[in-house]
Scaffold this motif. Structure first.
Motif, PDB file in Angstrom:
ATOM      1  N   GLY A  15     138.355  30.485  20.798  1.00  0.00           N
ATOM      2  CA  GLY A  15     137.523  29.360  20.440  1.00  0.00           C
ATOM      3  C   GLY A  15     136.939  29.488  19.381  1.00  0.00           C
ATOM      4  N   VAL A  16     136.485  30.771  19.122  1.00  0.00           N
ATOM      5  CA  VAL A  16     135.375  31.097  18.091  1.00  0.00           C
ATOM      6  C   VAL A  16     136.421  30.797  16.834  1.00  0.00           C
ATOM      7  N   SER A  17     137.523  30.864  16.550  1.00  0.00           N
ATOM      8  CA  SER A  17     138.551  30.901  15.387  1.00  0.00           C
ATOM      9  C   SER A  17     138.827  29.297  15.327  1.00  0.00           C
ATOM     10  N   SER A  18     139.303  29.006  16.671  1.00  0.00           N
ATOM     11  CA  SER A  18     139.668  27.599  16.700  1.00  0.00           C
ATOM     12  C   SER A  18     138.551  26.336  16.304  1.00  0.00           C
ATOM     13  N   ILE A  19     137.546  26.507  17.371  1.00  0.00           N
ATOM     14  CA  ILE A  19     136.493  25.529  17.219  1.00  0.00           C
ATOM     15  C   ILE A  19     135.635  25.604  15.899  1.00  0.00           C
ATOM     16  N   VAL A  20     135.141  26.985  15.622  1.00  0.00           N
ATOM     17  CA  VAL A  20     134.233  26.993  14.627  1.00  0.00           C
ATOM     18  C   VAL A  20     135.177  26.850  13.311  1.00  0.00           C
ATOM     19  N   GLY A  21     136.243  27.138  13.157  1.00  0.00           N
ATOM     20  CA  GLY A  21     137.228  27.004  12.110  1.00  0.00           C
ATOM     21  C   GLY A  21     137.406  25.672  12.140  1.00  0.00           C
ATOM     22  N   ARG A  22     137.893  24.951  12.688  1.00  0.00           N
ATOM     23  CA  ARG A  22     138.156  23.373  13.064  1.00  0.00           C
ATOM     24  C   ARG A  22     136.867  22.675  12.730  1.00  0.00           C
ATOM     25  N   VAL A  23     135.876  23.141  12.987  1.00  0.00           N
ATOM     26  CA  VAL A  23     134.322  22.445  12.696  1.00  0.00           C
ATOM     27  C   VAL A  23     134.290  22.593  11.091  1.00  0.00           C
ATOM     28  N   LEU A  24     134.361  23.717  10.806  1.00  0.00           N
ATOM     29  CA  LEU A  24     134.656  23.799   9.025  1.00  0.00           C
ATOM     30  C   LEU A  24     135.355  23.086   8.478  1.00  0.00           C
ATOM     31  N   THR A 151     139.227  36.611  13.579  1.00  0.00           N
ATOM     32  CA  THR A 151     138.669  37.215  12.424  1.00  0.00           C
ATOM     33  C   THR A 151     139.727  36.652  11.135  1.00  0.00           C
ATOM     34  N   ILE A 152     140.992  36.955  11.316  1.00  0.00           N
ATOM     35  CA  ILE A 152     141.656  36.497  10.369  1.00  0.00           C
ATOM     36  C   ILE A 152     142.038  35.017  10.076  1.00  0.00           C
ATOM     37  N   GLY A 156     140.928  32.768   6.616  1.00  0.00           N
ATOM     38  CA  GLY A 156     142.155  31.939   6.075  1.00  0.00           C
ATOM     39  C   GLY A 156     141.173  30.407   6.076  1.00  0.00           C
ATOM     40  N   ILE A 157     140.452  29.833   7.246  1.00  0.00           N
ATOM     41  CA  ILE A 157     139.916  28.765   7.115  1.00  0.00           C
ATOM     42  C   ILE A 157     138.702  28.746   6.240  1.00  0.00           C
ATOM     43  N   LEU A 215     147.245  39.826   7.393  1.00  0.00           N
ATOM     44  CA  LEU A 215     148.299  40.152   8.257  1.00  0.00           C
ATOM     45  C   LEU A 215     148.974  41.339   7.763  1.00  0.00           C
ATOM     46  N   GLY A 216     148.563  42.003   6.536  1.00  0.00           N
ATOM     47  CA  GLY A 216     149.341  43.078   5.864  1.00  0.00           C
ATOM     48  C   GLY A 216     149.752  44.188   7.003  1.00  0.00           C
ATOM     49  N   ARG A 217     148.721  44.661   7.791  1.00  0.00           N
ATOM     50  CA  ARG A 217     149.266  45.793   8.780  1.00  0.00           C
ATOM     51  C   ARG A 217     150.349  45.378   9.703  1.00  0.00           C
ATOM     52  N   GLU A 218     150.188  44.254   9.848  1.00  0.00           N
ATOM     53  CA  GLU A 218     151.186  43.639  11.117  1.00  0.00           C
ATOM     54  C   GLU A 218     152.577  43.578  10.293  1.00  0.00           C
ATOM     55  N   LEU A 219     152.547  43.165   8.975  1.00  0.00           N
ATOM     56  CA  LEU A 219     153.907  42.938   8.362  1.00  0.00           C
ATOM     57  C   LEU A 219     154.331  43.889   7.768  1.00  0.00           C
ATOM     58  N   LEU A 220     153.609  45.079   7.636  1.00  0.00           N
ATOM     59  CA  LEU A 220     154.185  46.212   7.073  1.00  0.00           C
ATOM     60  C   LEU A 220     154.631  47.077   8.132  1.00  0.00           C
ATOM     61  N   ASP A 221     153.909  46.788   9.432  1.00  0.00           N
ATOM     62  CA  ASP A 221     154.550  47.646  10.359  1.00  0.00           C
ATOM     63  C   ASP A 221     155.566  46.878  11.180  1.00  0.00           C
ATOM     64  N   PHE A 222     156.870  46.828  10.246  1.00  0.00           N
ATOM     65  CA  PHE A 222     157.957  46.004  10.406  1.00  0.00           C
ATOM     66  C   PHE A 222     159.194  46.428   9.861  1.00  0.00           C
ATOM     67  N   GLN A 223     160.310  46.591  10.423  1.00  0.00           N
ATOM     68  CA  GLN A 223     161.463  46.815   9.820  1.00  0.00           C
ATOM     69  C   GLN A 223     162.522  45.505   9.910  1.00  0.00           C
TER      70      GLN A 223
END
Length: 498
Positions: A15-24, A151-152, A156-157, A215-223
């Motif tokens: 909710g921190v990312s959703s609510i605070v982000g949406r409020v912003l 956090t991510i 973005g927001i 999300l670079g770490r998650e995208l690079l950790d991918f084949q």
């Protein structure tokens, strides 16, 4: 930590990312309604209706599919992640190119004239970037990395909001000489006054690209792994979810597209159909307070429900979750509906937007039933009968289109709001009845129905008693809101056992 507390904790973090982000993001509504006329804002409303609808096409149920298969015994989660993300990378690129080729006819459906095609190209790229990021975000949720997820999302927001403020507030002020004239040469190189509402989409595009980078770490950790054999069971599970999602987006967003096409000329004297779409879209934003709770809950609930599905007391847990979710949403419905004029004065800066405030209580109640439906839909996801979700969503889509066709020519945008409420109410009731047959859960339906009836009655009473002066009217509406919260607390508060 108890099961309920664990869900609340996860919901709070998401909710921190959703609510605070949406409020912003929501704080941009006064900016947009102050900077753009309703007809210009109608372009934003219309194109974002496409974004909401097409986002389902770009992700086609793969997030939920990823959760379901990742929780199956013996699943190689790393292989599943690689194959799912590979599929989304290929499909997102192809769909983005197709959208760009269809930009002109799709804009024509919204009665948007020539010159806006590049905005639609940006929309196509936004959809592609967001779809590619969906599986890395799902992986973070699966691995209970809620803080990194939040956090991510927040970053973005913040980028999106900052760029909106830069291009829509700072640059025009500098270019006109009102603020910081020394920055004039710099602003002249990066700012084009003729782009107007295009900066809304450009800021979103940059923010989506920035999210991918984070999300670079998650995208690079991918084949990259692509073969149809292992993907067939995933797609078999996912395609009913996609159809269900498409039907859901018809219910959620098509009213703005249909309003532009089916509103009779001159229905609102002196206003074009695009102006009406802008007014309706701005007022729709006031139902965001309900959407915030629903979105935060969904982020935490989907993996939670799958994880709890094997527990012996899971039906009782699901019933408890629905009860408190519905009661919390009922409080939001009462408070916002009774004080909607105050919220309208704060967030809708031009008077022309506030002409549509009467739709807000209807849309809030509609979103409440949508949240109830999301709770109830757990049964067909856990039993692998996702096609029932498709049937329910398709029925809702048919009802949405039919009621918009019948009501828009008679009631204008209020007809669209009523169609939305009827659709979500029908979907919730139908999902509950089918769930009783296939996955019985002891939901306190009668008790929750009484609470919702009381909430609707108080809102109707508040609107039915006209009080002209702001002070007495405000006290009356706040009093009714507090009365509902007090009665709810006295009846539902936990009792200590001896």
């Amino acid at each position: 930590m108890s099961i309920a507390k664990k869900l609340v904790s996860q919901t709070a973090v998401y909710g921190v990312s959703s609510i605070v982000g949406r409020v912003l993001t929501y704080l941009l509504v006064p900016l947009y309604t102050g900077a753009f006329a309703a007809a210009e804002y109608g372009v934003v409303t219309g194109l974002y209706a496409y974004v909401s609808f097409l986002n389902v096409v770009f992700t086609y149920g793969m997030e939920t599919t990823y959760f379901r298969f990742a929780n199956r015994p013996g699943t190689d989660r790393r292989d599943l992640y690689d194959r799912t993300l590979s599929l989304l990378l290929l499909s997102s690129a192809g769909l983005a190119l197709l959208l760009m080729a269809l930009a002109r006819p799709l804009l024509g459906l919204l009665d948007i004239g020539p010159g806006y095609e590049r905005y639609f190209y940006w929309v196509a790229l936004i959809l592609a970037f967001d779809a590619v990021s969906a599986i890395p975000f799902a992986r973070l949720r699966l691995e209970n990395q809620a803080r990194k997820f939040a956090t991510i999302k927040m970053a973005g927001i913040v980028v999106n909001v900052a760029l909106n403020l830069f291009f829509i507030v700072l640059c025009p002020a500098v270019a006109s000489g009102r603020w910081l004239p020394a920055l004039g040469p710099l602003v002249a190189r990066v700012y084009d006054p003729g782009l107007g509402v295009g900066y809304v989409f450009l800021a979103n595009l940059v923010a989506s690209a920035a999210t991918l980078l984070l999300l670079g770490r998650e995208l690079l950790d991918f084949q990259f792994r692509f073969s149809w054999g292992p993907l067939r069971p995933l797609l078999k599970y996912a395609y009913p979810l996609m159809l269900m999602g498409l039907a859901g987006m018809v219910n959620e967003t098509f009213d703005r597209i249909l309003l532009a096409k089916w509103l009779p000329t001159g229905f609102y004297p002196g206003k074009s159909s695009l102006t009406a779409v802008g007014i309706y879209g701005a007022c729709y934003k006031l139902s965001i307070f309900m959407s915030l709770v629903i979105q935060a809950f969904r982020y935490a609930a989907e993996p939670f429900f799958f994880a709890q599905s094997t527990e012996k007391n899971s039906p009782a847990t699901f019933a408890l979750v629905l009860k408190w979710f519905t009661l919390c949403c009922a409080v939001i419905f009462v408070v916002i509906s009774l004080n909607v004029e105050d919220f309208g004065n704060i967030f809708l800066r031009r008077a022309e937007y506030r002409q549509g405030l009467a739709v807000v209580p209807v849309l809030l109640l509609a979103n409440l039933f949508l949240g109830v439906y999301y709770n109830l839909s757990v049964w067909f996801k856990l039993t692998d009968k996702t096609y029932y979700g498709t049937y329910i969503g398709a029925g809702g889509a048919v009802l949405t289109i039919a009621l918009n066709f019948l009501l828009i020519p008679v009631l204008g945008y209020m007809g669209s709001a009523i169609a939305t409420l009827a659709c979500y109410f029908m979907m919730a009731v139908l999902c509950w009845r089918l769930g009783e047959r296939h996955f019985p859960v002891p939901y306190p339906v009668a008790r929750l129905g009484l609470w919702l009836a009381l909430a609707v009655g108080l809102v109707a009473l508040g609107w039915a008693v006209p009080v002209a002066a702001w002070g007495p009217r405000h006290a009356w509406h706040v009093g009714l809101s507090l009365a509902f919260v007090a009665v709810l607390y006295l009846v539902e508060r936990p009792r200590r056992t001896a």
